[in-house]
Design a protein around this motif. Structure first.
Motif, PDB file in Angstrom:
ATOM      1  N   GLY A  48     -28.307  57.356 -46.429  1.00  0.00           N
ATOM      2  CA  GLY A  48     -27.235  56.730 -47.219  1.00  0.00           C
ATOM      3  C   GLY A  48     -26.577  57.717 -48.176  1.00  0.00           C
ATOM      4  O   GLY A  48     -26.914  58.890 -48.218  1.00  0.00           O
ATOM      5  N   GLY A  58     -18.500  53.755 -42.261  1.00  0.00           N
ATOM      6  CA  GLY A  58     -19.088  52.692 -41.436  1.00  0.00           C
ATOM      7  C   GLY A  58     -18.901  51.319 -42.059  1.00  0.00           C
ATOM      8  O   GLY A  58     -18.541  50.353 -41.375  1.00  0.00           O
ATOM      9  N   VAL A  59     -19.107  51.230 -43.369  1.00  0.00           N
ATOM     10  CA  VAL A  59     -18.939  49.942 -44.047  1.00  0.00           C
ATOM     11  C   VAL A  59     -17.449  49.565 -44.071  1.00  0.00           C
ATOM     12  O   VAL A  59     -17.082  48.408 -43.822  1.00  0.00           O
ATOM     13  CB  VAL A  59     -19.543  49.996 -45.477  1.00  0.00           C
ATOM     14  N   GLU A 107     -20.096  61.097 -31.134  1.00  0.00           N
ATOM     15  CA  GLU A 107     -20.678  60.587 -32.388  1.00  0.00           C
ATOM     16  C   GLU A 107     -20.930  61.731 -33.371  1.00  0.00           C
ATOM     17  O   GLU A 107     -20.542  61.671 -34.533  1.00  0.00           O
ATOM     18  CB  GLU A 107     -22.006  59.856 -32.121  1.00  0.00           C
ATOM     19  N   GLY A 127     -32.077  60.123 -34.034  1.00  0.00           N
ATOM     20  CA  GLY A 127     -32.850  60.178 -35.280  1.00  0.00           C
ATOM     21  C   GLY A 127     -32.505  61.397 -36.134  1.00  0.00           C
ATOM     22  O   GLY A 127     -33.262  61.760 -37.029  1.00  0.00           O
ATOM     23  N   LEU A 128     -31.349  61.990 -35.893  1.00  0.00           N
ATOM     24  CA  LEU A 128     -31.010  63.220 -36.631  1.00  0.00           C
ATOM     25  C   LEU A 128     -30.331  62.968 -37.979  1.00  0.00           C
ATOM     26  O   LEU A 128     -30.177  63.900 -38.778  1.00  0.00           O
ATOM     27  CB  LEU A 128     -30.084  64.092 -35.771  1.00  0.00           C
ATOM     28  N   ALA A 165     -23.203  44.681 -41.630  1.00  0.00           N
ATOM     29  CA  ALA A 165     -22.132  44.736 -42.636  1.00  0.00           C
ATOM     30  C   ALA A 165     -21.125  43.601 -42.422  1.00  0.00           C
ATOM     31  O   ALA A 165     -20.615  43.015 -43.383  1.00  0.00           O
ATOM     32  CB  ALA A 165     -21.438  46.091 -42.586  1.00  0.00           C
ATOM     33  N   ASN A 169     -26.854  49.820 -48.614  1.00  0.00           N
ATOM     34  CA  ASN A 169     -26.869  50.996 -47.737  1.00  0.00           C
ATOM     35  C   ASN A 169     -27.331  52.244 -48.509  1.00  0.00           C
ATOM     36  O   ASN A 169     -28.181  53.001 -48.050  1.00  0.00           O
ATOM     37  CB  ASN A 169     -25.458  51.219 -47.174  1.00  0.00           C
ATOM     38  N   ARG A 207     -16.871  61.274 -34.594  1.00  0.00           N
ATOM     39  CA  ARG A 207     -17.062  60.167 -35.555  1.00  0.00           C
ATOM     40  C   ARG A 207     -17.560  60.678 -36.899  1.00  0.00           C
ATOM     41  O   ARG A 207     -17.134  60.214 -37.956  1.00  0.00           O
ATOM     42  CB  ARG A 207     -18.056  59.138 -35.010  1.00  0.00           C
ATOM     43  N   ARG A 208     -18.494  61.608 -36.859  1.00  0.00           N
ATOM     44  CA  ARG A 208     -19.059  62.105 -38.124  1.00  0.00           C
ATOM     45  C   ARG A 208     -17.987  62.830 -38.935  1.00  0.00           C
ATOM     46  O   ARG A 208     -17.837  62.624 -40.139  1.00  0.00           O
ATOM     47  CB  ARG A 208     -20.250  63.030 -37.838  1.00  0.00           C
ATOM     48  N   GLY A 238     -21.635  56.503 -44.194  1.00  0.00           N
ATOM     49  CA  GLY A 238     -21.909  55.162 -44.699  1.00  0.00           C
ATOM     50  C   GLY A 238     -20.636  54.514 -45.234  1.00  0.00           C
ATOM     51  O   GLY A 238     -20.358  53.346 -44.948  1.00  0.00           O
ATOM     52  N   GLY A 260     -28.305  51.918 -35.209  1.00  0.00           N
ATOM     53  CA  GLY A 260     -26.852  52.097 -35.348  1.00  0.00           C
ATOM     54  C   GLY A 260     -26.003  50.874 -35.033  1.00  0.00           C
ATOM     55  O   GLY A 260     -25.134  50.492 -35.823  1.00  0.00           O
ATOM     56  N   TYR A 315     -28.859  58.484 -23.680  1.00  0.00           N
ATOM     57  CA  TYR A 315     -28.214  58.110 -24.944  1.00  0.00           C
ATOM     58  C   TYR A 315     -27.058  57.126 -24.717  1.00  0.00           C
ATOM     59  O   TYR A 315     -26.997  56.075 -25.349  1.00  0.00           O
ATOM     60  CB  TYR A 315     -27.722  59.378 -25.654  1.00  0.00           C
TER      61      TYR A 315
HETATM   62  C1  LIG Z   1     -22.208  49.707 -41.762  1.00  0.00           C
HETATM   63  C2  LIG Z   1     -22.579  51.108 -41.347  1.00  0.00           C
HETATM   64  C3  LIG Z   1     -23.263  51.916 -42.234  1.00  0.00           C
HETATM   65  C4  LIG Z   1     -23.610  53.211 -41.870  1.00  0.00           C
HETATM   66  N1  LIG Z   1     -24.244  53.997 -42.787  1.00  0.00           N
HETATM   67  C5  LIG Z   1     -24.513  55.300 -42.496  1.00  0.00           C
HETATM   68  C6  LIG Z   1     -25.093  56.134 -43.465  1.00  0.00           C
HETATM   69  O1  LIG Z   1     -25.333  55.740 -44.600  1.00  0.00           O
HETATM   70  N2  LIG Z   1     -25.365  57.431 -43.110  1.00  0.00           N
HETATM   71  C7  LIG Z   1     -25.112  57.908 -41.848  1.00  0.00           C
HETATM   72  O2  LIG Z   1     -25.380  59.074 -41.588  1.00  0.00           O
HETATM   73  N3  LIG Z   1     -24.535  57.113 -40.927  1.00  0.00           N
HETATM   74  C8  LIG Z   1     -24.234  55.832 -41.195  1.00  0.00           C
HETATM   75  N4  LIG Z   1     -23.657  55.037 -40.245  1.00  0.00           N
HETATM   76  C9  LIG Z   1     -23.290  55.626 -38.939  1.00  0.00           C
HETATM   77  C10 LIG Z   1     -24.374  55.520 -37.838  1.00  0.00           C
HETATM   78  O3  LIG Z   1     -24.798  54.189 -37.698  1.00  0.00           O
HETATM   79  C11 LIG Z   1     -25.571  56.419 -38.141  1.00  0.00           C
HETATM   80  O4  LIG Z   1     -25.117  57.745 -38.360  1.00  0.00           O
HETATM   81  C12 LIG Z   1     -26.568  56.495 -36.981  1.00  0.00           C
HETATM   82  O5  LIG Z   1     -27.002  55.217 -36.632  1.00  0.00           O
HETATM   83  C13 LIG Z   1     -27.730  57.379 -37.400  1.00  0.00           C
HETATM   84  O6  LIG Z   1     -28.742  57.422 -36.457  1.00  0.00           O
HETATM   85  P1  LIG Z   1     -28.940  58.681 -35.483  1.00  0.00           P
HETATM   86  O7  LIG Z   1     -28.918  59.942 -36.227  1.00  0.00           O
HETATM   87  O8  LIG Z   1     -30.134  58.390 -34.649  1.00  0.00           O
HETATM   88  O9  LIG Z   1     -27.582  58.601 -34.665  1.00  0.00           O
HETATM   89  P2  LIG Z   1     -27.164  59.071 -33.203  1.00  0.00           P
HETATM   90  O10 LIG Z   1     -26.603  57.886 -32.509  1.00  0.00           O
HETATM   91  O11 LIG Z   1     -28.214  59.832 -32.537  1.00  0.00           O
HETATM   92  O12 LIG Z   1     -25.906  60.016 -33.527  1.00  0.00           O
HETATM   93  C14 LIG Z   1     -26.047  61.395 -33.881  1.00  0.00           C
HETATM   94  C15 LIG Z   1     -25.270  61.665 -35.133  1.00  0.00           C
HETATM   95  O13 LIG Z   1     -23.900  61.344 -34.952  1.00  0.00           O
HETATM   96  C16 LIG Z   1     -23.366  60.814 -36.168  1.00  0.00           C
HETATM   97  N5  LIG Z   1     -22.934  59.425 -35.940  1.00  0.00           N
HETATM   98  C17 LIG Z   1     -23.441  58.530 -35.093  1.00  0.00           C
HETATM   99  N6  LIG Z   1     -22.754  57.353 -35.170  1.00  0.00           N
HETATM  100  C18 LIG Z   1     -21.818  57.540 -36.111  1.00  0.00           C
HETATM  101  C19 LIG Z   1     -20.798  56.716 -36.679  1.00  0.00           C
HETATM  102  N7  LIG Z   1     -20.594  55.445 -36.269  1.00  0.00           N
HETATM  103  N8  LIG Z   1     -20.021  57.216 -37.654  1.00  0.00           N
HETATM  104  C20 LIG Z   1     -20.190  58.488 -38.082  1.00  0.00           C
HETATM  105  N9  LIG Z   1     -21.113  59.321 -37.582  1.00  0.00           N
HETATM  106  C21 LIG Z   1     -21.926  58.851 -36.622  1.00  0.00           C
HETATM  107  C22 LIG Z   1     -24.493  60.838 -37.193  1.00  0.00           C
HETATM  108  O14 LIG Z   1     -24.387  62.022 -37.955  1.00  0.00           O
HETATM  109  C23 LIG Z   1     -25.733  60.829 -36.326  1.00  0.00           C
HETATM  110  O15 LIG Z   1     -26.849  61.397 -36.963  1.00  0.00           O
HETATM  111  C24 LIG Z   1     -23.275  53.716 -40.594  1.00  0.00           C
HETATM  112  C25 LIG Z   1     -22.596  52.888 -39.690  1.00  0.00           C
HETATM  113  C26 LIG Z   1     -22.248  51.604 -40.069  1.00  0.00           C
HETATM  114  C27 LIG Z   1     -21.505  50.745 -39.100  1.00  0.00           C
END
Ligand SMILES: Cc1cc2nc3c(=O)[nH]c(=O)nc-3n(C[C@H](O)[C@H](O)[C@H](O)COP(=O)(O)OP(=O)(O)OC[C@H]3O[C@@H](n4cnc5c(N)ncnc54)[C@H](O)[C@@H]3O)c2cc1C
Length: 427
Positions: free
Chosen positions: A372, A380-381, A263, A228-229, A344, A365, A267-268, A377, A337, A214
């Motif tokens: 979303g 992140g934005v 993350e 992908g969670l 954005a 988004n 971050r969440r 979201g 991600g 990862y």
């Molecule tokens: C412009 C922008 C828009 C985004 N929109 C969303 C959205 O609408 N919904 C959403 O869930 N996430 C959003 N994210 C955060 C992040 O990109 C996604 O959570 C992540 O890509 C989801 O894929 P994954 O579950 O495979 O993540 P993984 O990388 O496997 O991470 C596991 C979990 O950690 C959390 N996480 C990971 N990265 C972040 C982050 N940067 N901020 C907060 N939590 C995070 C999520 O809950 C994610 O499911 C956004 C980020 C940006 C920069």
């Protein structure tokens, strides 16, 4: 039940059952079904309904009906509570404006004790911090200090021994869910199958085969190295606490675990903190002072390229990577991600003002991402356009001191052309 749509590992449900058992009373779960929410696509609605149908069946096995109400929750829930003579109401936690408004209005309208339980965050949002945190580095130590206390197994939901008197209420609700699901499209392809069991399988597969790589690979869109969670977490089909616990118990290295927990937890939960303590989480006014000042100072900078909303939605810009990212989101319901940040920031570069960029990015988004309409979201934005949780960078045109990203930088990170080729055209 609103944000945490699962039977197991559900703090609000366990708290409600504990009280019901102590009082020797029956227990029901309410879900208020709206015709739409913040422009969510049909595929997202289908993902949610399939998950709810599974949850309704899981609950029925525990002798707890899931009762589906339709219409405005502010009216329907108090009406139902009054009609059934319920003695207490529990709800889950959500920092988004609409949900908090519902809760406040419901609290005024019901005369029974009303409890909110934050089972979405590993460390409950109010407990983690009592103010808006400036950045991950200010939030992380607080979370770390509290994690040992909250990262524990939860008891299983029990078979409820005090039966619900209207036996057919649960089965009629299940029929309603199945009926509502009928005319919807299939869930979007990025999600994998919906529901708590599928979410758990996705988690197990990631722990077995993805976690180790990862940290090194997640920023490369060609690798598909993320978990992908997010759809399962967004709809509360799996609990973040469960995921975090299983990560800590896995055989991966400490570095791999740390990278993922950063993350999943820091971050969440920082995103929930942002939306909970900053009422302007989706507006320019919600950006930090330094970012508003620098964006204001660069408002009249020349914008070499401006695109309209339709150009963006239809992925018709001069930037092949941006177009591919947009297509990936529209076609699959999930953009990778790292690309989300780039996506954005480019919307900001191509929009007439930061306010308009924020509006466009959030609209797209919320409309296209399966995960979303989520605090992640909004945070992140706001990070990408308004420097939220980030720091000031060397000043440059248009962006001022907000961090800048460009195509050349992306090319240094990964094979941009391979990624662009991998995403089919729209329509
Ligand atoms: C412009 C922008 C828009 C985004 N929109 C969303 C959205 O609408 N919904 C959403 O869930 N996430 C959003 N994210 C955060 C992040 O990109 C996604 O959570 C992540 O890509 C989801 O894929 P994954 O579950 O495979 O993540 P993984 O990388 O496997 O991470 C596991 C979990 O950690 C959390 N996480 C990971 N990265 C972040 C982050 N940067 N901020 C907060 N939590 C995070 C999520 O809950 C994610 O499911 C956004 C980020 C940006 C920069």
């Amino acid at each position: 039940m609103s944000r945490d749509q699962r039977a197991e590992d559900n703090g609000a449900l366990l708290a409600a059952q504990e009280m019901a058992l102590a009082r020797k009373e029956p227990l029901a779960v309410l879900f208020c079904l709206l015709p739409s929410f913040k422009g969510a696509p049909g595929g997202a609605f289908a993902f949610m309904l399939d998950g709810l149908i599974e949850t309704a069946r899981d609950l029925a096995r525990r002798k707890i009906p899931l009762i589906v109400l339709r219409g405005d929750p502010v009216l329907e829930i108090p009406r139902w509570i009054g009609a059934r003579g319920a003695s207490a109401l529990f709800c889950d936690f959500d920092p988004l404006r609409e949900k908090r408004l519902w809760q406040r209005e419901i609290a005024v309208r019901v005369s029974v004790p009303f409890f909110e339980v934050d089972g979405h965050n590993v460390v409950p949002c109010r407990r983690a911090s009592f103010k808006q945190e400036y950045a991950a580095y200010t939030f992380r130590p607080k979370i770390r200090a509290l994690l040992p206390r909250f990262l524990e197994d939860m008891p299983s939901l029990k078979d409820h021994p005090f039966p619900w008197s209207r036996e057919d209420e649960g089965s009629r609700s299940l029929d309603r869910l199945v009926e509502a699901r009928k005319n919807l499209p299939s869930p979007l392809p990025a999600s994998g199958p919906p529901g708590s069991a599928a979410g758990r399988r996705r988690l197990d597969a990631f722990l077995a085969a993805g976690l180790t790589d990862y940290d090194g690979k997640r920023n490369d869109p060609n690798e598909e190295a993320q978990s992908g969670l997010s759809p399962y977490l967004h709809f509360g089909q799996i609990s973040a606490r469960r995921a975090a616990l299983e990560v800590t118990r896995s055989a991966a290295s400490d570095e791999a675990k740390e990278a993922f927990l950063e993350e999943l937890v820091v971050r969440r939960e920082l995103a929930d903190n942002f939306c909970f303590y900053n009422e302007a989480y989706d507006r320019f006014e919600g950006f930090p002072d330094w970012a508003r000042r620098t964006l204001d100072a660069h408002r009249s900078d020349e914008r070499p390229l401006l695109y309209g909303p339709a150009d963006l939605e239809e992925a018709r810009t001069d930037d092949p990577l941006w177009n591919a990212a947009q297509r990936q989101m529209v076609l699959t319901g999930k953009m990778q991600g790292w690309l989300r940040m780039y996506w954005a920031k480019k919307i900001f570069e191509w929009s007439p003002s930061p306010e308009e960029a924020l509006r466009r990015a959030l609209l797209l988004n919320d409309r296209y991402e399966l995960d979303g309409r989520d605090p992640n979201g909004y945070a992140g934005v706001a990070w990408s356009i308004g420097g939220v949780h980030d720091r000031a960078w060397p000043e440059r045109p248009l962006f001022g001191k907000v961090r800048y990203m460009n195509l050349a930088g992306a090319r240094r990170k990964f094979d941009v052309d391979a990624f662009c080729r991998s995403v089919p055209p729209l329509g």
